[in-house]
Design an enzyme around this catalytic site. Sequence first.
Site, mmCIF file in Angstrom:
data_model
loop_
_atom_site.group_PDB
_atom_site.id
_atom_site.type_symbol
_atom_site.label_atom_id
_atom_site.label_comp_id
_atom_site.label_asym_id
_atom_site.label_seq_id
_atom_site.Cartn_x
_atom_site.Cartn_y
_atom_site.Cartn_z
ATOM 1 N N ARG A 268 8.883 -1.096 6.478
ATOM 2 C CA ARG A 268 8.099 0.147 6.471
ATOM 3 C C ARG A 268 8.357 0.968 7.734
ATOM 4 O O ARG A 268 8.358 2.205 7.680
ATOM 5 C CB ARG A 268 6.626 -0.174 6.291
ATOM 6 C CG ARG A 268 6.309 -0.563 4.837
ATOM 7 C CD ARG A 268 4.952 -1.175 4.738
ATOM 8 N NE ARG A 268 4.482 -1.303 3.365
ATOM 9 C CZ ARG A 268 3.441 -2.047 3.029
ATOM 10 N NH1 ARG A 268 2.767 -2.721 3.951
ATOM 11 N NH2 ARG A 268 3.054 -2.121 1.768
ATOM 12 N N HIS B 179 5.851 -2.494 -1.819
ATOM 13 C CA HIS B 179 4.566 -3.164 -2.024
ATOM 14 C C HIS B 179 4.794 -4.667 -1.956
ATOM 15 O O HIS B 179 5.822 -5.160 -2.412
ATOM 16 C CB HIS B 179 3.989 -2.799 -3.402
ATOM 17 C CG HIS B 179 2.846 -3.681 -3.823
ATOM 18 N ND1 HIS B 179 1.560 -3.441 -3.446
ATOM 19 C CD2 HIS B 179 2.813 -4.821 -4.566
ATOM 20 C CE1 HIS B 179 0.767 -4.389 -3.945
ATOM 21 N NE2 HIS B 179 1.511 -5.236 -4.634
ATOM 22 N N ASN C 85 5.406 4.362 1.449
ATOM 23 C CA ASN C 85 5.771 3.331 2.424
ATOM 24 C C ASN C 85 6.799 2.347 1.873
ATOM 25 O O ASN C 85 6.906 1.208 2.321
ATOM 26 C CB ASN C 85 4.523 2.626 2.951
ATOM 27 C CG ASN C 85 3.727 1.939 1.854
ATOM 28 O OD1 ASN C 85 4.110 1.950 0.696
ATOM 29 N ND2 ASN C 85 2.622 1.313 2.229
ATOM 30 N N THR D 281 0.843 -1.329 6.531
ATOM 31 C CA THR D 281 0.830 -0.322 5.456
ATOM 32 C C THR D 281 1.294 1.041 5.965
ATOM 33 O O THR D 281 2.067 1.740 5.293
ATOM 34 C CB THR D 281 -0.607 -0.197 4.881
ATOM 35 O OG1 THR D 281 -1.037 -1.488 4.469
ATOM 36 C CG2 THR D 281 -0.652 0.750 3.694
ATOM 37 N N PHE E 6 -7.537 7.548 -2.069
ATOM 38 C CA PHE E 6 -6.102 7.780 -2.275
ATOM 39 C C PHE E 6 -5.603 7.352 -3.660
ATOM 40 O O PHE E 6 -4.427 7.493 -3.966
ATOM 41 C CB PHE E 6 -5.289 7.045 -1.189
ATOM 42 C CG PHE E 6 -5.541 5.558 -1.097
ATOM 43 C CD1 PHE E 6 -4.919 4.673 -1.959
ATOM 44 C CD2 PHE E 6 -6.400 5.044 -0.129
ATOM 45 C CE1 PHE E 6 -5.138 3.306 -1.874
ATOM 46 C CE2 PHE E 6 -6.624 3.670 -0.030
ATOM 47 C CZ PHE E 6 -5.990 2.800 -0.907
ATOM 48 N N ARG F 32 4.891 -10.070 3.760
ATOM 49 C CA ARG F 32 4.068 -9.091 4.484
ATOM 50 C C ARG F 32 4.571 -8.889 5.914
ATOM 51 O O ARG F 32 4.524 -7.781 6.435
ATOM 52 C CB ARG F 32 2.594 -9.501 4.423
ATOM 53 C CG ARG F 32 2.084 -9.406 2.965
ATOM 54 C CD ARG F 32 0.646 -9.770 2.810
ATOM 55 N NE ARG F 32 -0.247 -8.733 3.309
ATOM 56 C CZ ARG F 32 -0.501 -7.589 2.696
ATOM 57 N NH1 ARG F 32 0.101 -7.292 1.549
ATOM 58 N NH2 ARG F 32 -1.342 -6.722 3.205
#
Length: 140
Positions: free
Chosen positions: A104, A117, A114, A93, A59, A87
């Site tokens: 997300r 980061h 998404n 993700t 990707f 996180r």
Amino acid sequence: MAFERTLSILKPDATNRNLTGAINDRFEKGGLKIVAQKRLRLKRQEAERFYEIHAERPFYRDLVAFMTSGPVVVEVLEGEDAVSRLREIMGATDPEKAANGTIRKDFGLSIEKNSVHGSDSRENAQREIAFFFSEIEICP
Ligand code: CMP
């Protein structure tokens, strides 16, 4: 518990939909303080360098194209266990796998688009913060 800093990037899918305030609200309500912030457009070589750990992943090319397709907002966030806290607030993700109430899940469009980061370790947080900010730009 450790008082830490981490790096976040609000991605082009988020800036294009005018979601930077909504996402910053999640950070602040989640106990993180925005101690540095700037909006910029990544050049291709910069995005390639930032994501070089993914260079061999299938990707990678699409990711670099996406991250250079519009403005991003880069931020240093500070707080207790900031790396893992961010996180948690972001979620998995893949937005389809992210828990309810995460950024997300609520804003992500796809595993690539998404919305946000976050650094995945303390070591990477230090590297990523230094990539975008000098110490004088970070104001706790
Ligand atoms: P980020 O946390 O910025 O780290 C790497 C990025 O690659 C990830 O979020 C996604 O935007 C993107 N990406 C695209 N496809 C994948 C995939 N299959 N697995 C992981 N990350 C992916």
